[in-house]
Design an enzyme around this catalytic site. Sequence first.
Site, short mmCIF file in Angstrom:
data_model
loop_
_atom_site.label_atom_id
_atom_site.label_comp_id
_atom_site.label_asym_id
_atom_site.label_seq_id
_atom_site.Cartn_x
_atom_site.Cartn_y
_atom_site.Cartn_z
CG HIS A 220 -1.93 -1.03 1.29
ND1 HIS A 220 -2.80 -1.31 0.26
CD2 HIS A 220 -2.21 -1.94 2.27
CE1 HIS A 220 -3.56 -2.35 0.61
NE2 HIS A 220 -3.22 -2.75 1.82
N1 ZLM Z 1 -9.09 2.63 11.53
N2 ZLM Z 1 -5.27 -0.74 16.61
C1 ZLM Z 1 -3.88 -3.88 5.40
C2 ZLM Z 1 -4.17 -2.49 5.93
C3 ZLM Z 1 -5.60 -2.32 6.39
C4 ZLM Z 1 -8.99 2.64 7.61
C5 ZLM Z 1 -10.54 2.15 9.58
C6 ZLM Z 1 -8.21 2.06 12.55
C7 ZLM Z 1 -7.48 -1.92 10.68
C8 ZLM Z 1 -7.20 -1.85 12.10
C9 ZLM Z 1 -4.91 -0.03 14.37
C10 ZLM Z 1 -4.89 -0.61 18.00
C11 ZLM Z 1 -2.10 -5.24 4.16
C12 ZLM Z 1 -8.83 1.16 7.34
C13 ZLM Z 1 -9.69 1.56 10.72
C14 ZLM Z 1 -8.91 1.40 13.69
C15 ZLM Z 1 -9.14 4.15 9.57
C16 ZLM Z 1 -7.53 -1.43 8.57
C17 ZLM Z 1 -4.62 0.02 15.69
C18 ZLM Z 1 -7.60 -2.57 14.34
C19 ZLM Z 1 -6.60 -1.71 14.81
O1 ZLM Z 1 -6.84 -2.31 17.04
C20 ZLM Z 1 -6.26 -1.61 16.22
C21 ZLM Z 1 -5.50 0.63 18.61
C22 ZLM Z 1 -5.92 -0.92 13.91
C23 ZLM Z 1 -6.21 -0.99 12.52
C24 ZLM Z 1 -7.89 -2.63 12.99
N3 ZLM Z 1 -7.08 -1.01 9.76
C25 ZLM Z 1 -8.20 -2.90 10.01
N4 ZLM Z 1 -8.22 -2.55 8.70
C26 ZLM Z 1 -7.30 -0.73 7.27
C27 ZLM Z 1 -5.87 -0.92 6.78
C28 ZLM Z 1 -2.42 -4.04 5.05
O2 ZLM Z 1 -2.48 -6.44 4.77
O3 ZLM Z 1 -2.79 -5.19 2.93
C29 ZLM Z 1 -0.61 -5.31 3.80
C30 ZLM Z 1 0.32 -5.40 4.93
N5 ZLM Z 1 -7.58 0.67 7.44
O4 ZLM Z 1 -9.78 0.45 7.09
C31 ZLM Z 1 -9.72 3.07 8.72
C32 ZLM Z 1 -10.18 3.37 7.38
C33 ZLM Z 1 -8.30 3.54 10.72
ZN ZN Z 2 -3.81 -7.26 3.48
#
Ligand code: ZLM
Ligand code: ZN
Length: 393
Positions: A146
Amino acid sequence: QFGIVRPKGYNVSFHTNPEMEKHHFGQTHPMKPWRLTLAKSLIMSYGMPFAMDNYIARAATFEELNNYHTHDYLDYLGTVLPEPVPRDVDSANPDLKFNLGGSDCPLFEGLYDYCSMSAGGSLDAARKVCNREADIAISWGGGLHHAKKTEASGFCYINDIVLAILQLLRCYPRVLYIDIDVHHGDGVEEAFFSTDRVMTCSFHKYDPCNFFPGTGALEDNGPKNELNAGAHHAINVPLNDGITDEQYAWLFDSVIGKIVETFRPSAIALQCGADSLAGDRLGRFNLQVQGHGQCVAYCKKLGLPMILFGGGGYTPRNVARAWSWETAIAVQCEDKLDRTIPAHTPWREHFRQEELLPTLEQIVGDPRPNKNPQKRVQEIVQHVHEQLRFVQH
Ligand code: ZLM
Ligand code: ZN
Ligand code: CA
């Protein structure tokens, strides 16, 4: 593990850095570099290092990272300090500089070292493949698809894949990038959007509103302007929750088979994100280790030089299973492996689930209902085949 020997006349190089694995994104962040330690310990327990050339990945230099990322961004990445109390800001917050410091891409201790080691492993892998010293080179610490030229995104800060493909392009006329992570490989697609020397193909869960990053529709096939060389050179396979091994294998073979026929790549870069497995903390698919590994086996059979990258994967024991199985496929020792987890494996308790014997392949978890009708899957293949009629190399 005496059964495991080097495949004759075939070289696999394996690139890891134990220092990389010690970094932490924060207490409950889903990305756990420690999963690399678990994967490597399982690979070692099976005796696979005997069958490969093993290298400690070096850290990529600033100049190497600068082959894709901007000076500004790298300077900031190298100097910004971790925050004592991590901010609970969403990545959508426009105040974030280079999208750094939100919850997806937090600032942590040693961030720049972590990024440069991940990229270093993938660059080392690319050089081995360029020099023909390796037929397959493996960088499980890479695959961070990404990251953008001047921006961090979705747990990725440096796009090691783009850097590695740029290296491959110095020695090979055409590179096929394949991405089986459950998320869309947007960063790599964007980097090579306007060239016909790289074709990108991502398989992913697609839901523009509710699943990250929201891009990668079936109809997105590169620049719309036919005069742009990159036109028709981005292939997207958008999927719904719960896809099974059988459907995925059929899709993969039909899509990749046709791409190889028309694009005629001279090398392959395969991102093996393990978040497309059943039971993943973030993923939505129903793949078993067998189905995931089938993609690696299919690509290996093509007989082209290849790099295997890691990527996502948020249930560490399953990440370790998949990448061990895929390392075994690379070194052609699948048939010689005892499928039970070796008794001397460190952290063996991670693989033990309830009363089941811990095995290499079996993922235990609630199956997700399959929301991919066969008719839709056929339409996808149809569309891809039509796109590829425009491609002739
Ligand atoms: N929020 N903590 C895949 C990348 C996926 C963006 C919605 C964050 C999470 C996720 C972070 C501890 C690859 C989004 C989500 C909550 C804005 C994503 C920190 C849980 C946590 O518990 C968490 C406080 C966090 C982040 C869940 N983020 C799940 N999905 C995605 C990014 C990367 O696998 O493709 C390659 C390595 N982000 O959905 C939000 C819109 C941030
Ligand atoms: Zn992924
Ligand atoms: Ca993908």
